[in-house]
Design an enzyme around this catalytic site. Structure first.
Site, PDB file in Angstrom:
ATOM      1  CG  ASN A  38      19.474 116.835  36.968  1.00 52.95           C
ATOM      2  OD1 ASN A  38      19.711 115.747  36.349  1.00 52.95           O
ATOM      3  ND2 ASN A  38      18.646 116.757  37.947  1.00 52.95           N
ATOM      4  NE  ARG A  39      17.234 122.480  29.898  1.00 53.53           N
ATOM      5  CZ  ARG A  39      16.350 123.072  28.711  1.00 53.53           C
ATOM      6  NH1 ARG A  39      15.748 122.374  28.431  1.00 53.53           N
ATOM      7  NH2 ARG A  39      16.765 124.517  28.868  1.00 53.53           N
TER       8      ARG A  39
END
Ligand code: CTP
Ligand code: CA
Length: 224
Positions: free
Chosen positions: A34-35
């Site tokens: 995920n960012r």
């Protein structure tokens, strides 16, 4: 060291924080993630420590130094983060779930590196859902005060309160995620049972101090 808190509003409180992304392997050299830079969670850990709390930080893969006086536990996958959190959550007073946990992992990660074979058949991946760490902690019989974070790309006002109720947490911090990733500042909206509180845009260190104040005054038997 500059002290931002006078008096120290979290003395005697044990605060558990997750930060950063999780990394879910596809094979030994590849994965999905995920960012998240981890900056917000690390800033909250630093601020909580400066406010006098005993702080434990469970971190996914990030490139950040450990804040002074904070105990850090590095993990990679959502399941490792779940185990690390659940092993101490019941002994904590506050749980701040800042991590961007991958909602799904690859069902059966390959033990060997997947090779580009002749004919270039593209692999297809099957996913399974990861456990929801925050929702699990919020349901513990002796649950700490739980704070959720939500990065939304659409209507923050409606999604924020809906998510707070769904996760059964007393406080949810919302932001318009994709605009803030990796930046040094952020603008958030707080959702609790009393309604909505907007905080002005600030750099993440100032925001962490503001959030620690907002959390501290909502704790059961807060002295201030
Ligand atoms: N969270 C968690 N464990 C997960 C997923 C999310 O602990 N497996 C926590 C996050 O740390 C955050 C909160 O739940 O504090 C909200 O995460 P978010 O991704 O916004 O919510 P989801 O319920 O996963 O909904 P969606 O991604 O579909 O918007
Ligand atoms: Ca999610």
């Amino acid at each position: 060291i500059v002290s931002f808190f006078q008096p120290k509003i979290l003395v005697g409180r044990r605060v558990l924080i997750t930060a950063g992304p999780t990394f879910e392997p596809i094979d030994p050299v590849r994965g999905i993630t995920n960012r998240s830079s981890g900056k917000m969670g690390f800033a909250i850990a630093r601020a909580a420590q400066q406010a006098g709390a005993t702080v434990r930080l469970v971190a996914g893969p990030v490139a950040l130094g450990t804040p002074w006086g904070v105990v850090r536990d590095d993990v990679e996958t959502a399941r490792q983060m779940y185990d690390a959190v659940l092993s101490t959550a019941a002994d904590c007073d506050v749980f701040v779930s800042v991590a961007a946990v991958a909602d799904w992992r690859v069902d059966e990660a390959s033990v060997e590196k997947i090779k580009k074979t002749a004919g270039h058949r593209v692999p297809s991946l099957a996913f399974v859902e990861n456990p929801d760490i925050l929702a699990t902690v919020a349901q513990l019989p002796n649950a700490p005060y739980c704070v959720g974070f939500a990065a939304e790309s659409g209507n923050l006002e409606t999604h924020g309160e809906e998510k707070r109720v769904r996760k059964n947490v007393p406080l949810l911090v919302g932001n318009l995620g994709p605009k803030t990733f990796g930046r040094d500042d952020n603008e958030v909206v707080l959702f609790d049972a009393h309604g909505v509180t907007r905080l002005p845009r600030m750099d993440k260190d100032a925001l962490a101090v503001a959030l620690v104040r907002e959390i501290a005054r909502r704790l059961p038997d807060a002295s201030l």
